[in-house]
Motif scaffolding. Structure first.
Motif, PDB file in Angstrom:
ATOM      1  N   ARG A 122       0.833  -1.194   0.000  1.00 49.04           N
ATOM      2  CA  ARG A 122       0.000   0.000   0.000  1.00 49.04           C
ATOM      3  C   ARG A 122       0.872   1.249   0.000  1.00 49.04           C
ATOM      4  O   ARG A 122       1.771   1.390   0.839  1.00 49.04           O
ATOM      5  N   HIS A 123       0.608   2.151  -0.931  1.00 51.99           N
ATOM      6  CA  HIS A 123       1.305   3.435  -0.952  1.00 51.99           C
ATOM      7  C   HIS A 123       0.663   4.334   0.095  1.00 51.99           C
ATOM      8  O   HIS A 123      -0.523   4.644   0.014  1.00 51.99           O
ATOM      9  N   ILE A 124       1.452   4.756   1.095  1.00 48.21           N
ATOM     10  CA  ILE A 124       0.865   5.540   2.178  1.00 48.21           C
ATOM     11  C   ILE A 124       1.137   7.040   2.036  1.00 48.21           C
ATOM     12  O   ILE A 124       0.605   7.845   2.807  1.00 48.21           O
ATOM     13  N   GLY A 125       1.975   7.405   1.073  1.00 47.92           N
ATOM     14  CA  GLY A 125       2.235   8.827   0.869  1.00 47.92           C
ATOM     15  C   GLY A 125       3.589   9.058   0.233  1.00 47.92           C
ATOM     16  O   GLY A 125       4.289   8.123  -0.147  1.00 47.92           O
ATOM     17  N   GLY A 126       3.953  10.313   0.128  1.00 44.86           N
ATOM     18  CA  GLY A 126       5.226  10.640  -0.484  1.00 44.86           C
ATOM     19  C   GLY A 126       5.635  12.063  -0.179  1.00 44.86           C
ATOM     20  O   GLY A 126       4.944  12.793   0.539  1.00 44.86           O
ATOM     21  N   SER A 127       6.778  12.452  -0.711  1.00 44.85           N
ATOM     22  CA  SER A 127       7.303  13.792  -0.501  1.00 44.85           C
ATOM     23  C   SER A 127       8.047  14.248  -1.747  1.00 44.85           C
ATOM     24  O   SER A 127       8.677  13.441  -2.444  1.00 44.85           O
ATOM     25  N   GLY A 128       7.990  15.535  -2.007  1.00 41.68           N
ATOM     26  CA  GLY A 128       8.767  16.094  -3.111  1.00 41.68           C
ATOM     27  C   GLY A 128      10.225  16.268  -2.758  1.00 41.68           C
ATOM     28  O   GLY A 128      11.034  16.659  -3.608  1.00 41.68           O
ATOM     29  N   VAL A 129      10.579  15.973  -1.508  1.00 42.91           N
ATOM     30  CA  VAL A 129      11.975  16.058  -1.079  1.00 42.91           C
ATOM     31  C   VAL A 129      12.689  14.767  -1.455  1.00 42.91           C
ATOM     32  O   VAL A 129      12.275  13.683  -1.055  1.00 42.91           O
ATOM     33  N   GLY A 130      13.753  14.884  -2.244  1.00 47.50           N
ATOM     34  CA  GLY A 130      14.484  13.692  -2.679  1.00 47.50           C
ATOM     35  C   GLY A 130      15.734  14.083  -3.445  1.00 47.50           C
ATOM     36  O   GLY A 130      16.321  15.146  -3.214  1.00 47.50           O
ATOM     37  N   GLY A 131      16.115  13.226  -4.383  1.00 44.07           N
ATOM     38  CA  GLY A 131      17.324  13.466  -5.160  1.00 44.07           C
ATOM     39  C   GLY A 131      17.246  14.725  -6.000  1.00 44.07           C
ATOM     40  O   GLY A 131      18.255  15.418  -6.204  1.00 44.07           O
ATOM     41  N   GLY A 132      16.057  15.037  -6.494  1.00 45.45           N
ATOM     42  CA  GLY A 132      15.882  16.264  -7.257  1.00 45.45           C
ATOM     43  C   GLY A 132      16.139  17.489  -6.403  1.00 45.45           C
ATOM     44  O   GLY A 132      16.697  18.499  -6.878  1.00 45.45           O
ATOM     45  N   THR A 133      15.746  17.424  -5.141  1.00 46.84           N
ATOM     46  CA  THR A 133      16.004  18.508  -4.195  1.00 46.84           C
ATOM     47  C   THR A 133      17.499  18.707  -3.997  1.00 46.84           C
ATOM     48  O   THR A 133      18.003  19.839  -3.991  1.00 46.84           O
ATOM     49  N   VAL A 134      18.213  17.598  -3.822  1.00 50.66           N
ATOM     50  CA  VAL A 134      19.663  17.652  -3.621  1.00 50.66           C
ATOM     51  C   VAL A 134      20.348  18.317  -4.812  1.00 50.66           C
ATOM     52  O   VAL A 134      21.132  19.267  -4.656  1.00 50.66           O
ATOM     53  N   LEU A 135      20.051  17.832  -6.015  1.00 49.36           N
ATOM     54  CA  LEU A 135      20.717  18.371  -7.199  1.00 49.36           C
ATOM     55  C   LEU A 135      20.290  19.811  -7.487  1.00 49.36           C
ATOM     56  O   LEU A 135      21.106  20.634  -7.912  1.00 49.36           O
ATOM     57  N   GLY A 136      19.014  20.121  -7.276  1.00 50.38           N
ATOM     58  CA  GLY A 136      18.535  21.469  -7.530  1.00 50.38           C
ATOM     59  C   GLY A 136      19.195  22.495  -6.616  1.00 50.38           C
ATOM     60  O   GLY A 136      19.711  23.522  -7.070  1.00 50.38           O
ATOM     61  N   LEU A 137      19.197  22.214  -5.308  1.00 54.57           N
ATOM     62  CA  LEU A 137      19.784  23.149  -4.351  1.00 54.57           C
ATOM     63  C   LEU A 137      21.302  23.210  -4.459  1.00 54.57           C
ATOM     64  O   LEU A 137      21.899  24.293  -4.418  1.00 54.57           O
ATOM     65  N   CYS A 138      21.925  22.043  -4.590  1.00 52.08           N
ATOM     66  CA  CYS A 138      23.389  22.024  -4.685  1.00 52.08           C
ATOM     67  C   CYS A 138      23.867  22.665  -5.977  1.00 52.08           C
ATOM     68  O   CYS A 138      24.946  23.277  -6.025  1.00 52.08           O
ATOM     69  N   GLY A 139      23.076  22.544  -7.030  1.00 53.69           N
ATOM     70  CA  GLY A 139      23.440  23.177  -8.288  1.00 53.69           C
ATOM     71  C   GLY A 139      23.468  24.688  -8.169  1.00 53.69           C
ATOM     72  O   GLY A 139      24.392  25.354  -8.646  1.00 53.69           O
ATOM     73  N   LYS A 140      22.454  25.246  -7.511  1.00 55.12           N
ATOM     74  CA  LYS A 140      22.360  26.699  -7.382  1.00 55.12           C
ATOM     75  C   LYS A 140      23.269  27.254  -6.281  1.00 55.12           C
ATOM     76  O   LYS A 140      23.878  28.322  -6.425  1.00 55.12           O
ATOM     77  N   LEU A 141      23.366  26.529  -5.161  1.00 55.45           N
ATOM     78  CA  LEU A 141      24.125  27.031  -4.021  1.00 55.45           C
ATOM     79  C   LEU A 141      25.622  26.741  -4.115  1.00 55.45           C
ATOM     80  O   LEU A 141      26.440  27.527  -3.638  1.00 55.45           O
ATOM     81  N   CYS A 142      25.951  25.603  -4.730  1.00 54.27           N
ATOM     82  CA  CYS A 142      27.335  25.110  -4.649  1.00 54.27           C
ATOM     83  C   CYS A 142      27.977  24.829  -5.999  1.00 54.27           C
ATOM     84  O   CYS A 142      29.161  24.486  -6.061  1.00 54.27           O
ATOM     85  N   GLY A 143      27.205  24.881  -7.072  1.00 52.62           N
ATOM     86  CA  GLY A 143      27.759  24.594  -8.385  1.00 52.62           C
ATOM     87  C   GLY A 143      27.951  23.122  -8.667  1.00 52.62           C
ATOM     88  O   GLY A 143      28.642  22.744  -9.620  1.00 52.62           O
ATOM     89  N   ALA A 144      27.336  22.267  -7.864  1.00 51.03           N
ATOM     90  CA  ALA A 144      27.446  20.817  -8.056  1.00 51.03           C
ATOM     91  C   ALA A 144      26.259  20.321  -8.866  1.00 51.03           C
ATOM     92  O   ALA A 144      25.114  20.449  -8.431  1.00 51.03           O
ATOM     93  N   THR A 145      26.498  19.764 -10.034  1.00 53.85           N
ATOM     94  CA  THR A 145      25.408  19.354 -10.923  1.00 53.85           C
ATOM     95  C   THR A 145      25.301  17.848 -11.101  1.00 53.85           C
ATOM     96  O   THR A 145      24.509  17.374 -11.907  1.00 53.85           O
ATOM     97  N   SER A 146      26.073  17.068 -10.356  1.00 51.03           N
ATOM     98  CA  SER A 146      25.982  15.605 -10.422  1.00 51.03           C
ATOM     99  C   SER A 146      26.135  15.051  -9.016  1.00 51.03           C
ATOM    100  O   SER A 146      26.728  15.693  -8.131  1.00 51.03           O
ATOM    101  N   PHE A 147      25.596  13.845  -8.802  1.00 52.04           N
ATOM    102  CA  PHE A 147      25.713  13.224  -7.480  1.00 52.04           C
ATOM    103  C   PHE A 147      27.168  12.956  -7.133  1.00 52.04           C
ATOM    104  O   PHE A 147      27.575  13.037  -5.969  1.00 52.04           O
ATOM    105  N   LYS A 148      27.970  12.631  -8.129  1.00 49.07           N
ATOM    106  CA  LYS A 148      29.399  12.388  -7.888  1.00 49.07           C
ATOM    107  C   LYS A 148      30.057  13.638  -7.289  1.00 49.07           C
ATOM    108  O   LYS A 148      30.797  13.543  -6.298  1.00 49.07           O
ATOM    109  N   THR A 149      29.764  14.788  -7.866  1.00 43.88           N
ATOM    110  CA  THR A 149      30.326  16.038  -7.358  1.00 43.88           C
ATOM    111  C   THR A 149      29.771  16.366  -5.978  1.00 43.88           C
ATOM    112  O   THR A 149      30.507  16.823  -5.087  1.00 43.88           O
TER     113      THR A 149
END
Length: 281
Positions: A122-149
């Motif tokens: 049963r799917h009980i819910g979800g969140s928009g917080v995830g890998g996209g959040t990491v890459l989006g924020l790190c891209g703008k704040l830190c210049g990191a555009t890949s998980f490796k970076t």
């Protein structure tokens, strides 16, 4: 050899898992491409080539994931079906962890929470917080555009430069909270904060948010095993955060081997073990 293949089709990354019709794992792999169709076809071709197979060896393809809706017919003339992504997440998480029940947390671009056990999936819910959040924020704040970076930068980050802890605002003892408990993500932001500090701050915020949502879900249930799956399980810092949450809340956070392939595994097994019994055409 007859093979059943599960394919988890993401936006740009596709995971593929193959089993023999006797239930033996053949291999797992992932492919990245500009679009889901290219990624999926590329993953299938690579899987067949690397395992020395012919198209005629593939008995069935089972698709799941957000990109699966793009496929309207059989792939290369091979019998192709689809399975609900949440069902695949649940069955794949249990299979890889060896657990009979648990809360499966699929950390992809966003995060899905799936309860799986003897009473079903049963799917009980979800969140928009995830890998996209990491890459989006790190891209703008830190210049990191890949998980490796992101991972490389986070290793040199100082969390104490960006996060406000209990010890920063209270000298007293709080029975349920340790002094290093986060009081506010990004609530400190010392002078001289570096991109590396910001990167580890983003990771900490994302993993703490996902972890606490899992803790709250378990408080409304008898289950205490949280099975973590998805791409974010590859980030080493995740283990640090989830171990701390385990100590504080008593919830067991489990990252099974091959956790990024849980959904593709569940897709293959949904066909292979229909009604709990091995299925062979």
């Amino acid at each position: 050899m007859s093979v059943v293949i599960g394919i988890d089709v993401g936006g740009s990354t596709t995971k593929i898992v193959g089993y023999t019709d006797a239930g033996k794992l053949v291999s797992m792999l992932k492919v990245e491409a500009a679009d889901p169709l290219t990624s999926a076809y590329g993953a299938l071709g690579k899987f067949i080539n690397e395992n020395g197979l012919a198209l005629s060896d593939v008995q069935q393809i089972i698709l799941t994931g957000v990109g699966s809706s793009l496929f309207k017919k059989n792939i290369y003339g091979i019998a192709t079906s689809k399975v609900d992504e949440f069902e695949a997440i649940g069955s794949g998480g249990l299979a890889l962890s060896g657990k009979k029940e648990g809360l499966i947390v699929s950390m992809g671009t966003g995060t899905a929470f799936v309860r799986a056990g003897k009473d079903g999936i049963r799917h009980i819910g979800g969140s928009g917080v995830g890998g996209g959040t990491v890459l989006g924020l790190c891209g703008k704040l830190c210049g990191a555009t890949s998980f490796k970076t992101v991972v490389e930068m986070a290793e040199g980050g100082r969390l104490g430069q960006v996060d406000l802890n209990i010890s920063d605002i209270s000298t007293g003892v709080i029975s349920t909270l340790t002094p290093d408990t986060t009081a506010s993500n990004f609530g400190k932001m010392e002078d001289g904060v570096t991109p590396e500090d910001l990167t580890v701050g983003v990771l900490n915020m994302v993993f703490q948010t996902i972890g606490m949502m899992a803790v709250f879900a378990c408080r409304n249930d008898s289950v205490k095993d949280v099975i973590l799956t998805g791409t974010l399980t590859l980030v080493p810092f995740a283990k640090h955060v989830f171990q701390a949450l385990h100590k504080m809340h008593g919830v067991n956070f489990i990252i099974p081997q091959n956790a990024i392939y849980a959904t593709a595994t569940g897709a293959a097994l949904s066909y292979l073990y229909k009604n709990g019994k091995i299925h062979v055409d």
